[in-house]
Design a protein around this motif. Sequence first.
Motif, PDB file in Angstrom:
ATOM      1  N   PRO A  73       1.638  18.474  -1.602  1.00  0.00           N
ATOM      2  CA  PRO A  73       1.881  17.065  -1.890  1.00  0.00           C
ATOM      3  C   PRO A  73       0.953  16.115  -1.136  1.00  0.00           C
ATOM      4  N   ASN A  86       2.469  16.095  -6.371  1.00  0.00           N
ATOM      5  CA  ASN A  86       3.556  16.905  -5.854  1.00  0.00           C
ATOM      6  C   ASN A  86       3.167  18.379  -5.986  1.00  0.00           C
ATOM      7  N   TRP A 109      12.842  12.900   0.325  1.00  0.00           N
ATOM      8  CA  TRP A 109      11.537  12.229   0.234  1.00  0.00           C
ATOM      9  C   TRP A 109      11.667  10.897  -0.478  1.00  0.00           C
ATOM     10  N   ARG A 111      10.469   7.709  -3.143  1.00  0.00           N
ATOM     11  CA  ARG A 111      10.226   7.688  -4.584  1.00  0.00           C
ATOM     12  C   ARG A 111       9.753   6.320  -5.030  1.00  0.00           C
ATOM     13  N   ALA A 121       9.142  11.148  -7.707  1.00  0.00           N
ATOM     14  CA  ALA A 121       9.345  11.615  -6.341  1.00  0.00           C
ATOM     15  C   ALA A 121       8.017  11.611  -5.601  1.00  0.00           C
ATOM     16  N   MET A 123       6.792  13.400  -2.687  1.00  0.00           N
ATOM     17  CA  MET A 123       7.058  14.472  -1.730  1.00  0.00           C
ATOM     18  C   MET A 123       6.141  14.426  -0.518  1.00  0.00           C
ATOM     19  N   GLN A 126       8.158  12.618   3.578  1.00  0.00           N
ATOM     20  CA  GLN A 126       9.390  13.387   3.717  1.00  0.00           C
ATOM     21  C   GLN A 126      10.187  12.954   4.936  1.00  0.00           C
TER      22      GLN A 126
END
Length: 152
Positions: A73, A86, A109, A111, A121, A123, A126
Amino acid sequence: MSKATDTPQLVVRPRRVRRVAAIAAVAIVAVFGVVAALLRNTPTGVYFRVSDQVAMVGVGLLIAVGVLSLARPRLRAGAQGVEVRNILETKRVPWDLVLGVTFPEGAPWARLELPDDEYVAVMAIQAADGEHAVRAMRELRRLYRAATGGDD
């Protein structure tokens, strides 16, 4: 966000998962290598060939590559929009489609909120990264506000 027209002002990659994935991948290859080396000397009566040993190392390498994909990611944000890579896919989203940059309570994570209750998302940012994630979210929200004139 096209690579030719927008220089990224923010590039974020997860930290903890990258370290854990690298250590796990090395450990997996080592374990499969040891198992492959010991495969010929088994008291079960089964006869293993060199090709079986090579296959065992190959399986270990494939699993290690799968584990390393967890470290893939990345987020790149610039004046034109956001590129979110991702594990399996990369999406480019222009800022005018982004309704908000959020990190929901208890989520692993961040968004990007999009129209019609959709989201992407992120990622790369995190919760496990702690302060690194906080700094990344602040900078991403600053870029969002600068690009859209909105408040997140």
